[in-house]
Structure formats: structure tokens, C-alpha cells
Design a protein around this motif. Structure first.
Motif, PDB file in Angstrom:
ATOM      1  N   TYR A 303      30.155  54.919  40.943  1.00  0.00           N
ATOM      2  CA  TYR A 303      29.893  53.584  41.505  1.00  0.00           C
ATOM      3  C   TYR A 303      28.489  53.522  42.112  1.00  0.00           C
ATOM      4  O   TYR A 303      27.760  52.539  41.922  1.00  0.00           O
ATOM      5  CB  TYR A 303      30.923  53.244  42.576  1.00  0.00           C
ATOM      6  N   TYR A 304      28.116  54.545  42.848  1.00  0.00           N
ATOM      7  CA  TYR A 304      26.845  54.522  43.575  1.00  0.00           C
ATOM      8  C   TYR A 304      25.652  54.462  42.616  1.00  0.00           C
ATOM      9  O   TYR A 304      24.757  53.621  42.790  1.00  0.00           O
ATOM     10  CB  TYR A 304      26.736  55.762  44.467  1.00  0.00           C
ATOM     11  N   TYR A 305      25.642  55.331  41.593  1.00  0.00           N
ATOM     12  CA  TYR A 305      24.468  55.432  40.727  1.00  0.00           C
ATOM     13  C   TYR A 305      24.499  54.500  39.517  1.00  0.00           C
ATOM     14  O   TYR A 305      23.459  54.218  38.927  1.00  0.00           O
ATOM     15  CB  TYR A 305      24.293  56.874  40.239  1.00  0.00           C
ATOM     16  N   CYS A 306      25.681  54.014  39.146  1.00  0.00           N
ATOM     17  CA  CYS A 306      25.770  53.168  37.954  1.00  0.00           C
ATOM     18  C   CYS A 306      25.872  51.673  38.271  1.00  0.00           C
ATOM     19  O   CYS A 306      25.463  50.843  37.447  1.00  0.00           O
ATOM     20  CB  CYS A 306      26.964  53.585  37.098  1.00  0.00           C
ATOM     21  N   ASN A 307      26.415  51.330  39.458  1.00  0.00           N
ATOM     22  CA  ASN A 307      26.596  49.918  39.789  1.00  0.00           C
ATOM     23  C   ASN A 307      26.385  49.597  41.257  1.00  0.00           C
ATOM     24  O   ASN A 307      26.659  48.466  41.675  1.00  0.00           O
ATOM     25  CB  ASN A 307      28.005  49.461  39.394  1.00  0.00           C
ATOM     26  N   GLY A 308      25.923  50.546  42.032  1.00  0.00           N
ATOM     27  CA  GLY A 308      25.792  50.334  43.461  1.00  0.00           C
ATOM     28  C   GLY A 308      24.371  50.483  43.957  1.00  0.00           C
ATOM     29  O   GLY A 308      23.406  50.266  43.216  1.00  0.00           O
ATOM     30  N   PRO A 309      24.212  50.878  45.214  1.00  0.00           N
ATOM     31  CA  PRO A 309      22.871  50.963  45.812  1.00  0.00           C
ATOM     32  C   PRO A 309      21.978  52.033  45.185  1.00  0.00           C
ATOM     33  O   PRO A 309      20.760  51.971  45.329  1.00  0.00           O
ATOM     34  CB  PRO A 309      23.167  51.283  47.285  1.00  0.00           C
ATOM     35  N   TYR A 311      21.732  52.498  41.953  1.00  0.00           N
ATOM     36  CA  TYR A 311      21.332  51.941  40.647  1.00  0.00           C
ATOM     37  C   TYR A 311      20.090  51.087  40.863  1.00  0.00           C
ATOM     38  O   TYR A 311      20.071  50.219  41.729  1.00  0.00           O
ATOM     39  CB  TYR A 311      22.511  51.143  40.089  1.00  0.00           C
ATOM     40  N   VAL A 312      19.055  51.339  40.085  1.00  0.00           N
ATOM     41  CA  VAL A 312      17.757  50.720  40.350  1.00  0.00           C
ATOM     42  C   VAL A 312      17.819  49.201  40.353  1.00  0.00           C
ATOM     43  O   VAL A 312      17.085  48.532  41.089  1.00  0.00           O
ATOM     44  CB  VAL A 312      16.705  51.221  39.328  1.00  0.00           C
ATOM     45  N   ASN A 313      18.709  48.611  39.557  1.00  0.00           N
ATOM     46  CA  ASN A 313      18.825  47.152  39.507  1.00  0.00           C
ATOM     47  C   ASN A 313      20.064  46.637  40.238  1.00  0.00           C
ATOM     48  O   ASN A 313      20.447  45.481  40.073  1.00  0.00           O
ATOM     49  CB  ASN A 313      18.868  46.677  38.047  1.00  0.00           C
ATOM     50  N   GLY A 314      20.684  47.486  41.036  1.00  0.00           N
ATOM     51  CA  GLY A 314      21.907  47.085  41.724  1.00  0.00           C
ATOM     52  C   GLY A 314      21.700  45.883  42.627  1.00  0.00           C
ATOM     53  O   GLY A 314      22.419  44.881  42.547  1.00  0.00           O
ATOM     54  N   ARG A 315      20.712  45.950  43.505  1.00  0.00           N
ATOM     55  CA  ARG A 315      20.467  44.854  44.427  1.00  0.00           C
ATOM     56  C   ARG A 315      20.007  43.608  43.679  1.00  0.00           C
ATOM     57  O   ARG A 315      20.282  42.475  44.104  1.00  0.00           O
ATOM     58  CB  ARG A 315      19.429  45.268  45.464  1.00  0.00           C
ATOM     59  N   SER A 336      29.040  21.167  51.227  1.00  0.00           N
ATOM     60  CA  SER A 336      29.321  21.924  50.008  1.00  0.00           C
ATOM     61  C   SER A 336      30.783  22.319  49.833  1.00  0.00           C
ATOM     62  O   SER A 336      31.194  22.681  48.736  1.00  0.00           O
ATOM     63  CB  SER A 336      28.469  23.197  49.989  1.00  0.00           C
ATOM     64  N   GLY A 337      31.584  22.273  50.890  1.00  0.00           N
ATOM     65  CA  GLY A 337      32.982  22.668  50.769  1.00  0.00           C
ATOM     66  C   GLY A 337      33.331  23.793  51.723  1.00  0.00           C
ATOM     67  O   GLY A 337      32.461  24.433  52.319  1.00  0.00           O
ATOM     68  N   LYS A 338      34.631  24.047  51.857  1.00  0.00           N
ATOM     69  CA  LYS A 338      35.096  25.007  52.855  1.00  0.00           C
ATOM     70  C   LYS A 338      35.647  26.298  52.263  1.00  0.00           C
ATOM     71  O   LYS A 338      35.581  27.343  52.896  1.00  0.00           O
ATOM     72  CB  LYS A 338      36.172  24.362  53.727  1.00  0.00           C
ATOM     73  N   LEU A 339      36.216  26.245  51.066  1.00  0.00           N
ATOM     74  CA  LEU A 339      36.879  27.400  50.481  1.00  0.00           C
ATOM     75  C   LEU A 339      36.272  27.749  49.132  1.00  0.00           C
ATOM     76  O   LEU A 339      36.235  26.904  48.224  1.00  0.00           O
ATOM     77  CB  LEU A 339      38.377  27.122  50.304  1.00  0.00           C
ATOM     78  N   PHE A 340      35.812  28.988  48.995  1.00  0.00           N
ATOM     79  CA  PHE A 340      35.222  29.440  47.742  1.00  0.00           C
ATOM     80  C   PHE A 340      35.819  30.809  47.404  1.00  0.00           C
ATOM     81  O   PHE A 340      35.335  31.858  47.846  1.00  0.00           O
ATOM     82  CB  PHE A 340      33.697  29.511  47.850  1.00  0.00           C
ATOM     83  N   PHE A 341      36.892  30.777  46.601  1.00  0.00           N
ATOM     84  CA  PHE A 341      37.582  31.994  46.207  1.00  0.00           C
ATOM     85  C   PHE A 341      37.125  32.393  44.801  1.00  0.00           C
ATOM     86  O   PHE A 341      37.286  31.623  43.851  1.00  0.00           O
ATOM     87  CB  PHE A 341      39.095  31.784  46.230  1.00  0.00           C
ATOM     88  N   ASN A 342      36.591  33.601  44.682  1.00  0.00           N
ATOM     89  CA  ASN A 342      36.007  34.077  43.433  1.00  0.00           C
ATOM     90  C   ASN A 342      36.628  35.413  43.041  1.00  0.00           C
ATOM     91  O   ASN A 342      36.943  36.239  43.909  1.00  0.00           O
ATOM     92  CB  ASN A 342      34.501  34.262  43.590  1.00  0.00           C
ATOM     93  N   PHE A 343      36.766  35.653  41.728  1.00  0.00           N
ATOM     94  CA  PHE A 343      37.470  36.835  41.234  1.00  0.00           C
ATOM     95  C   PHE A 343      36.675  37.484  40.105  1.00  0.00           C
ATOM     96  O   PHE A 343      36.182  36.791  39.201  1.00  0.00           O
ATOM     97  CB  PHE A 343      38.862  36.436  40.762  1.00  0.00           C
ATOM     98  N   CYS A 344      36.562  38.816  40.169  1.00  0.00           N
ATOM     99  CA  CYS A 344      35.712  39.516  39.208  1.00  0.00           C
ATOM    100  C   CYS A 344      36.152  40.978  39.115  1.00  0.00           C
ATOM    101  O   CYS A 344      37.264  41.331  39.484  1.00  0.00           O
ATOM    102  CB  CYS A 344      34.251  39.416  39.632  1.00  0.00           C
ATOM    103  N   HIS A 345      35.251  41.851  38.628  1.00  0.00           N
ATOM    104  CA  HIS A 345      35.513  43.276  38.494  1.00  0.00           C
ATOM    105  C   HIS A 345      34.927  44.050  39.681  1.00  0.00           C
ATOM    106  O   HIS A 345      34.074  43.541  40.415  1.00  0.00           O
ATOM    107  CB  HIS A 345      34.887  43.807  37.202  1.00  0.00           C
ATOM    108  N   ASP A 346      35.348  45.307  39.790  1.00  0.00           N
ATOM    109  CA  ASP A 346      34.813  46.184  40.832  1.00  0.00           C
ATOM    110  C   ASP A 346      33.300  46.365  40.702  1.00  0.00           C
ATOM    111  O   ASP A 346      32.565  46.357  41.696  1.00  0.00           O
ATOM    112  CB  ASP A 346      35.507  47.545  40.806  1.00  0.00           C
ATOM    113  N   THR A 347      32.817  46.522  39.470  1.00  0.00           N
ATOM    114  CA  THR A 347      31.391  46.766  39.238  1.00  0.00           C
ATOM    115  C   THR A 347      30.539  45.515  39.426  1.00  0.00           C
ATOM    116  O   THR A 347      29.316  45.582  39.296  1.00  0.00           O
ATOM    117  CB  THR A 347      31.172  47.341  37.827  1.00  0.00           C
ATOM    118  N   ASN A 348      31.174  44.386  39.710  1.00  0.00           N
ATOM    119  CA  ASN A 348      30.433  43.180  40.100  1.00  0.00           C
ATOM    120  C   ASN A 348      30.363  43.040  41.609  1.00  0.00           C
ATOM    121  O   ASN A 348      29.490  42.335  42.127  1.00  0.00           O
ATOM    122  CB  ASN A 348      31.090  41.935  39.510  1.00  0.00           C
TER     123      ASN A 348
END
Length: 493
Positions: A303-309, A311-315, A336-348
Motif C-alpha cells: 500500500y505504501y509504495y504502490c498506492n500511498g505516500p 508512491y511518487v504520484n500518490g499525493r 452545495s449540500g450536506k451529505l456526500f457519501f462516496n464508495f470506491c476501492h482501498d487503493t483509491n
């Protein structure tokens, strides 16, 4: 026992008896003597859930001790959540590896297994051939569908005040990336949060997981990603010496068994998914604490090196969600609204955390040893069902803080104080300061990731969303587009 000690015990015993026999004051409850109101133990605990990375059941993040409820004098007026799908069956690739290692074990044709593998005389593989891979689990205490529903129900209690159940023709959008198990989680969360009103109120928006979406995505990615040397280097190097020790131990307990480090890794990973599906796994007890710590660290490195801090393009990738969130927070709920519920993958989620600068260790993770304490535990960051919640707070003045608008970040139900900004109640950060700190640190996604003007330049669907309720429940419209991706009529695959 010395005479002095004996006298002391007698005195304490008499005192406790006197306390026990003393009537309580009016209106108070009877209490047993020596019952502590607060436990003093605080002993280090061990749970395998903290050593299986993002493979297994959800667990709350280790807390800093800050109350999850809003600080005194503050009210939540806007919520932005980014949630991973719930517990699930394995994907096809790891499932195939599980079968390879199991076939190696059963291929010995032993009449009876002994030692730590004795349970195999009764155990059956939990993944039906050709079925359920990629999907949410639906049975057991760690079922993914249950995870989504319970989380929604709990947040309904916590944030239910942010929508008007009596309003006519009300539409509240929810946002899911275009993957089957993600959408399933979003639906279950919505059912838990909105209850009987779910179908009539929610407008489920499905955001395709496609590169052509550019920055208008819950799953943004770079067009070119050549700068991932550490991620590429990990490869098989993440198989620690502890796995060889485990293989030797099991081989020595059963004749003809010839497991290797890769098999041990596969079997440990498999046990995490068995927890997701069955709620219990005999395999967990086959391996030692040191071996589980080693397994967990393989996940942390990935997670750290492939999709996290690390990873050079992580941020950069995480800046898409971070920038849009800043816009929502500053526009406020009325605009703009009060509730924004979003769903995705761990690597996002891990790039978003990197963009906000939370859960990022001060130094790169070492690859030649396992640090203690581990500064980047993926089990604490992105377990199945893991989520980042952002609260916008309107607060009154206190003795040490000014009245105004503040922000709190909550990762897996643990409040995470923002480094360098804790000027609000409950270690929150003022919105103005938070905006300044985050916006000034974010790289540009479009230019850095190689997109040109023909691609969407920013996240737009939070403001320009679909109001259809067609996708709130399973319909005939979703068409599998390979590898679990979904597309819809009128949307390119």
C-alpha cells in the motif's frame, strides 16, 4: 507473610467490609466493593485483524482517545465520506493461488493430517468453484453486506439530522465507482442510512472506472506511471524469512509435505478471506504472531509504495478528491449540500490520505526489516469497509477557541488530529487554516499525470449529478464489462 503485612491485610479487609455495608446515598446505585469505574489495565492487545492488511474484516483504527462525538458547542453541518467496499470473497488471481497451494497439500495423499494441520481432516475449501469471486460476502459476522448496512444505520443515527425526512420531492445523491461490489456496498449503506426512504430519496450515481473520465472520477489514475521503482522492487522480496520458518515447521509435522514461502503467504492470505466468508478460520491458528506480523508488513509495504505516500504520484492522484472536498467545505451546506457519501476501492483511499497528509509516516518504510512500532499499518488504514469521514463543524466560542467553522478528519471511526493545525474544539482545525495548508501542498493532477484539455479537468459530479433512481437497486441495466466493472445504457464501456 510478615506480621506487618498480615496486619495491613486485616485493616484493608475490615475497611472494605465497612464500605460494602455502608448504605449508599439516596438516589445512588449499589456497587460491589473493589469494582473500578475505569479499568487500569491498558495492556497491549493482539488481534490478527491488525496483521492482515486490507485482506480481511473491518476493525476501527487505533484511537488517540478523542471523543468521536462532536466537541461541546459544535454541530456537524456537512459530511463527506469515502468508503471502501465491505468484506468479500477473493479475486480470481489470488483464489487460483490458494488452490495451487491447497492442491500441493492434498496431493500428498495423506490418510490423516497431524500437528497444526490436523483440522484439515474435516476442513473444506470455502470458495465454490467458479462462483462468488470478487463479490461481497453475505453470511457470518463479518459479512460485507452486513458491514455496509450496519455502517449506514450507525451513520443514520449520527448524521440523520442532515436531511429532512418530511421534505417533498427530496433527492440526495450518492456516488459509487463502477465496480459491482462497490455499488453493492453503496446500496446497502444507503438502505441502512435512509431506511424506508432509501428508494424514494437517493439518486445513486455510478462513476465509470475508466481513464477517459480524467479528473472527474472516484478512481483517478495517471496516464503514465513510470516512476514506481520501489513498488516494482517489492515483488517477491516481500516474502519474509518468517514464512520459510513456517513452511519448515508444517513440512516437519506431515510426511511428504513440501510447502515453500509462497505457499505460506497464499495460505495466510486465504485465511483472511475465510474470515470474510465464514467468520472463522482454523488457518489463523496455524501461524505464529511473528509470522502474522510479517504477513501484515508485506501488505503495508504494498500500500505504501504502490498506492500511498511512498508512491511518487500518490499525493497527485489523491489531490482530485482533496481539492473537490475543499470546494465543498468552503461552499458550505446551504450552497452545495450536506451529505456526500462516496464508495470506491482501498487503493483509491490511500492516495487521498496521502494528499491530506494523514496516516503518512515521517520516513519511508524500510524494506530490510519490520519497524516497531509500525508507523503505517494498512489494517488500521484500509481494512475491508475502511472509510475516511470529513466533518464540517459550526462551533460556538469556548474559553480557548473562537466561534467559527472547523474541520475534523475521522479515519475508521478514530478522530485524527491534523498535524500543524489543532486550533478548534476537540482538536479540530479551522476551515480557513485547513484550506490553506492542504491547497498549498497539492500537486496538479492534470499536468503531472499526462492529461490534456480533452479530458475532464476536475471532479464535477458532486455538483452535476444524475437524479435518476434507476440504479438504487439491481436492475437489468448494469452490464458486466469484464473484471467486475459495470457500465450502463448510454455510457461508454
Amino acid at each position: 507473610m510478615s506480621p506487618l503485612a498480615a496486619n495491613l491485610v486485616a485493616v484493608l479487609g475490615a475497611a472494605s467490609l465497612a464500605v460494602a455495608q455502608t448504605p449508599n446515598a439516596p438516589g445512588t446505585q449499589n456497587r460491589y466493593p473493589f469494582t473500578k469505574q475505569y479499568d487500569q489495565g491498558f495492556l497491549d492487545g493482539y488481534s490478527v485483524l491488525k496483521h492482515i492488511g486490507g485482506q480481511g474484516p473491518y476493525s476501527n483504527r487505533v484511537s488517540y482517545g478523542i471523543s468521536r462525538d462532536p466537541p461541546d458547542g459544535c454541530a456537524v453541518d456537512q459530511v463527506i465520506m469515502l468508503k471502501r467496499h465491505g468484506e468479500r470473497w477473493p479475486d480470481p488471481n489470488p483464489a487460483a493461488k490458494f488452490q495451487v497451494s491447497l492442491n500441493k497439500i492434498y496431493g500428498t495423499n495423506q490418510t490423516a493430517f497431524t500437528g497444526a494441520l490436523e483440522f484439515l481432516n474435516r476442513w473444506k475449501y470455502f470458495v465454490p468453484e467458479g462462483r462468488y469471486v470478487r463479490l461481497e460476502s453475505y453470511n457470518g459476522p463479518y459479512a460485507g453486506l452486513l458491514d455496509g448496512y450496519i455502517h449506514g444505520a450507525e451513520y443514520g443515527v449520527r448524521y440523520g439530522h442532515l436531511w429532512d425526512q418530511t421534505a417533498a420531492n427530496l433527492t440526495i445523491p450518492m456516488f459509487s465507482s463502477g465496480y459491482e461490489r462497490i455499488l453493492t456496498t453503496a446500496r446497502k449503506f444507503g438502505e441502512g442510512f435512509f431506511g424506508w426512504n432509501y428508494t424514494d430519496v437517493v439518486a445513486m450515481n455510478v462513476i465509470p472506472e475508466e481513464v477517459y473520465m480524467g479528473a472527474n472520477s472516484l478512481t483517478p489514475t495517471c496516464l503514465h506511471d513510470k516512476d514506481t521503482p520501489m513498488c516494482d522492487l517489492l515483488g517477491k522480496s516481500n516474502l519474509h524469512p518468517q514464512f520459510k520458518v513456517a513452511a519448515a515447521r508444517l513440512n516437519g509435522q506431515n510426511e511428504k509435505l513440501a510447502l515453500n514461502s509462497s505457499d505460506i503467504y497464499n495460505l495466510m492470505q486465504m485465511s483472511a478471506y475465510e474470515l470474510n466468508v465464514r467468520g472463522y478460520s482454523d488457518w489463523v491458528n496455524v501461524f505464529t504472531l511473528d509470522e502474522w506480523v510479517a504477513f501484515g508488513y508485506t501488505q503495508d509495504l504494498s500500500y505504501y509504495y504502490c498506492n500511498g505516500p511512498g508512491y511518487v504520484n500518490g499525493r497527485t492522484v489523491g489531490s482530485v478528491f482533496a481539492n473537490a472536498s475543499l470546494t465543498l467545505l468552503n461552499q458550505g451546506p446551504e450552497k452545495s449540500g450536506k451529505l456526500f457519501f462516496n464508495f470506491c476501492h482501498d487503493t483509491n483511499i490511500t492516495p487521498v490520505l496521502a494528499a491530506f497528509g494523514i496516516a503518512s509516516p515521517p520516513e519511508p518504510l524500510p524494506i530490510d526489516h519490520i519497524p516497531f512500532p509500525n508507523p503505517y499499518s494498512s489494517s488500521d488504514i484500509v481494512p475491508m469497509g475502511g472509510h475516511l469521514t470529513m466533518e464540517r463543524l459550526t462551533c460556538n466560542a469556548t474559553a480557548i477557541t473562537k466561534p467559527g467553522t472547523y474541520v475534523r478528519l475521522i479515519l475508521n471511526e478514530a478522530v485524527v488530529p491534523y498535524t500543524g493545525c489543532q486550533d478548534g474544539p476537540g482538536y479540530s482545525c479551522s476551515l480557513a487554516r485547513f484550506t490553506e495548508m492542504v491547497s498549498h501542498s497539492l500537486p496538479d493532477f492534470i499536468s503531472t499525470c499526462g492529461f490534456d484539455h480533452t479530458y475532464p479537468q476536475y471532479l464535477d459530479f458532486w455538483w452535476n449529478y444524475n437524479t435518476t433512481r434507476d440504479y438504487n437497486r439491481e436492475t437489468q441495466d448494469p452490464i458486466p464489462a469484464g473484471e467486475g466493472l459495470l457500465t450502463y445504457k448510454g455510457t461508454a464501456a
